[in-house]
Design a protein around this motif. Structure first.
Motif, short mmCIF file in Angstrom:
data_model
loop_
_atom_site.label_atom_id
_atom_site.label_comp_id
_atom_site.label_asym_id
_atom_site.label_seq_id
_atom_site.Cartn_x
_atom_site.Cartn_y
_atom_site.Cartn_z
N VAL A 2 3.16 -0.38 5.12
CA VAL A 2 4.37 0.65 6.08
C VAL A 2 3.58 0.79 7.45
CG1 VAL A 2 5.10 3.12 6.18
CG2 VAL A 2 5.18 1.79 3.98
N SER A 152 -5.57 -0.61 -2.08
CA SER A 152 -4.82 1.01 -2.12
C SER A 152 -5.43 1.85 -3.15
CB SER A 152 -3.47 0.90 -2.52
OG SER A 152 -3.18 0.40 -3.74
N GLU A 159 3.36 5.97 -1.84
CA GLU A 159 3.83 5.03 -1.28
C GLU A 159 4.60 4.27 -2.80
OE1 GLU A 159 2.82 0.94 1.34
OE2 GLU A 159 1.46 2.15 0.36
N LEU A 163 8.26 5.24 -1.32
CA LEU A 163 8.76 4.02 -0.23
C LEU A 163 8.89 2.97 -0.82
CD1 LEU A 163 6.06 4.96 2.39
CD2 LEU A 163 8.32 5.84 2.21
N THR A 164 8.25 2.43 -2.32
CA THR A 164 8.39 1.26 -2.79
C THR A 164 9.40 1.42 -3.67
OG1 THR A 164 6.41 0.69 -2.16
CG2 THR A 164 7.09 -0.88 -4.02
N PRO A 302 0.07 5.88 2.51
CA PRO A 302 0.46 4.52 2.87
C PRO A 302 -0.60 3.87 3.93
CG PRO A 302 2.58 5.74 2.83
CD PRO A 302 1.25 6.97 2.39
#
Length: 412
Positions: A2, A152, A159, A163-164, A302
């Motif tokens: 991101v 990560s 995330e 986000l994913t 992220p």
């Protein structure tokens, strides 16, 4: 990964949404329970049988364990089944050869399995050794490979969850029925907020970086998107079910066997980016702990987004330096990372508009804090994204410039 940018496409999109009606319409759909099942018309299953299992079978397995007379044996059996499935094919090779968008979803699937194994082991009261055996070598290896390809934190992250996770087409959830739909909407609401923050960031970056940016238009766009994000958050405060929330929130808590925090809205790199752009210097002067925690807990955010913020704050920082010199009091705060130098060249109208944006950010942060307290601390539930030594209220207050009011103003 991101990242933020002041790309024209994002700015044009922000300008094309009139009066925040589109985000309001989308927000009204969450927590409405018009249907307690998912329409999975656009499936995202990059790891084949493993992705199918996470999406279609895992919630049923969890429900069976919760009803089992021997949950300890049921959890161990689930672990053996997952590891046998992974060992039956070359999932290592599949994972490493996926294109980036599919890999991100596959990594999320793997982390959902790992997190489930730990959380259900705790539910069954397994000790640490038994919990590791439940996670198993094949699943652990797949998780390590995913983190090696995309560095990560080695647990389910914000995330992954927000986000994913393909929430609008093929959501990953832990619960069945109404609780699963509420869980999906909880995550989807965060995703909607993230999309509004992305547009606010694009407008602020245009103001900061473009020589001929229209300051009034950029700040007006930022304000509109922050108000839209606040409207989505209002749905959480007014409409989320405490009972249904209590059924799924345990899966997003701190890892019960490792010193790792759970995925939390606290770890939104975009809210950090908006805060730095709008009030970065003021936060440093009034709440320096905001920045200390940001660097201390950077691995939970992220990675692409948070490291772009760090590049704004310390463009010349060497990788060997743990914290920037300005945070240690050895240099001035990097005001060029914010919009403040631009605002100082503008007249009173622009300065007032920036102040209105700051108020909108403060209202959002205050409502976030109040909502978190309403659904976690007051009912006595485990909190997410907070260490045992921290106060949830104190953590979220680090992002406020003004003193907290007894109760928030909630706009419908």
């Amino acid at each position: 990964m991101v990242r933020f940018s002041n790309d024209q496409q994002g700015i044009d999109r922000a300008r094309s949404v009139p009066s925040s009606e589109q985000p309001r319409y989308r927000a009204r759909q969450i927590f409405s329970h018009l249907s307690d099942s998912f329409d999975r018309g656009q499936r995202r299953r990059p790891l084949g049988l493993v992705s199918n299992f996470v999406t279609d079978q895992l919630p049923h397995c969890i429900a069976e364990i919760k009803c089992s007379e021997r949950p300890d044996e049921a959890v161990k059996a689930l672990g053996r089944s997952i590891n046998a499935m992974i060992a039956s094919a070359d999932y290592d090779g599949q994972l490493l050869n996926l294109p980036d968008p599919d890999f991100a979803v596959a990594k999320t699937d793997v982390q959902y399995l790992v997190n489930c194994a730990y959380q259900m082991s705790a539910f069954a009261r397994l000790d640490a050794v038994q919990a590791e055996l439940t996670v198993g070598e094949a699943l652990s290896r797949l998780a390590r490979l995913s983190c090696k390809r995309q560095p990560s934190i080695g647990v389910l992250s914000y995330e992954d969850v927000i986000l994913t996770n393909p929430l609008q087409s093929d959501p990953r959830v832990y619960c069945l029925g109404a609780a699963g739909v509420e869980e999906r909407d909880f995550c989807l609401g965060h995703q909607l907020i993230e999309s509004e923050l992305k547009l606010a960031i694009a407008a602020l970056l245009e103001l900061r970086d473009a020589a001929r940016a229209d300051a009034h238009q950029c700040l007006a766009l930022c304000l509109e998107r922050l108000e839209a994000a606040h409207y989505v958050l209002t749905r959480f405060f007014e409409h989320m079910s405490p009972d249904l929330f209590g059924q799924f929130c345990v899966f997003y808590g701190k890892n019960p066997y490792k010193n790792r925090l759970g995925p939390s809205g606290r770890f939104s790199a975009r809210i950090v980016a908006v805060s730095v752009l709008l009030v970065g210097e003021e936060l440093f002067q009034q709440k320096p702990q905001f920045y200390r925690d940001l660097y201390r807990l950077s691995e939970y955010y992220p990675q692409g987004g948070i490291h772009e913020v760090f590049r704004w704050l310390s463009p010349d920082k060497r990788d060997t330096e743990p914290t920037p010199s300005w945070l240690e009091g050895k240099a001035d705060f990097p005001r060029f990372a914010t919009i403040s130098p631009v605002i100082e060249r503008c007249g009173g109208e622009i300065r007032r508009l920036r102040a209105t944006c700051i108020c909108a950010l403060e209202q959002f942060t205050r409502l976030h804090r109040t909502t978190a307290l309403k659904y976690t601390v007051e009912p006595g539930r485990p909190t997410i994204g907070v260490e045992a030594s921290e106060s949830l209220e104190a953590v979220l207050s680090q992002r406020l410039l003004t003193a907290a009011r007894p109760s928030p103003t909630v706009f419908g």
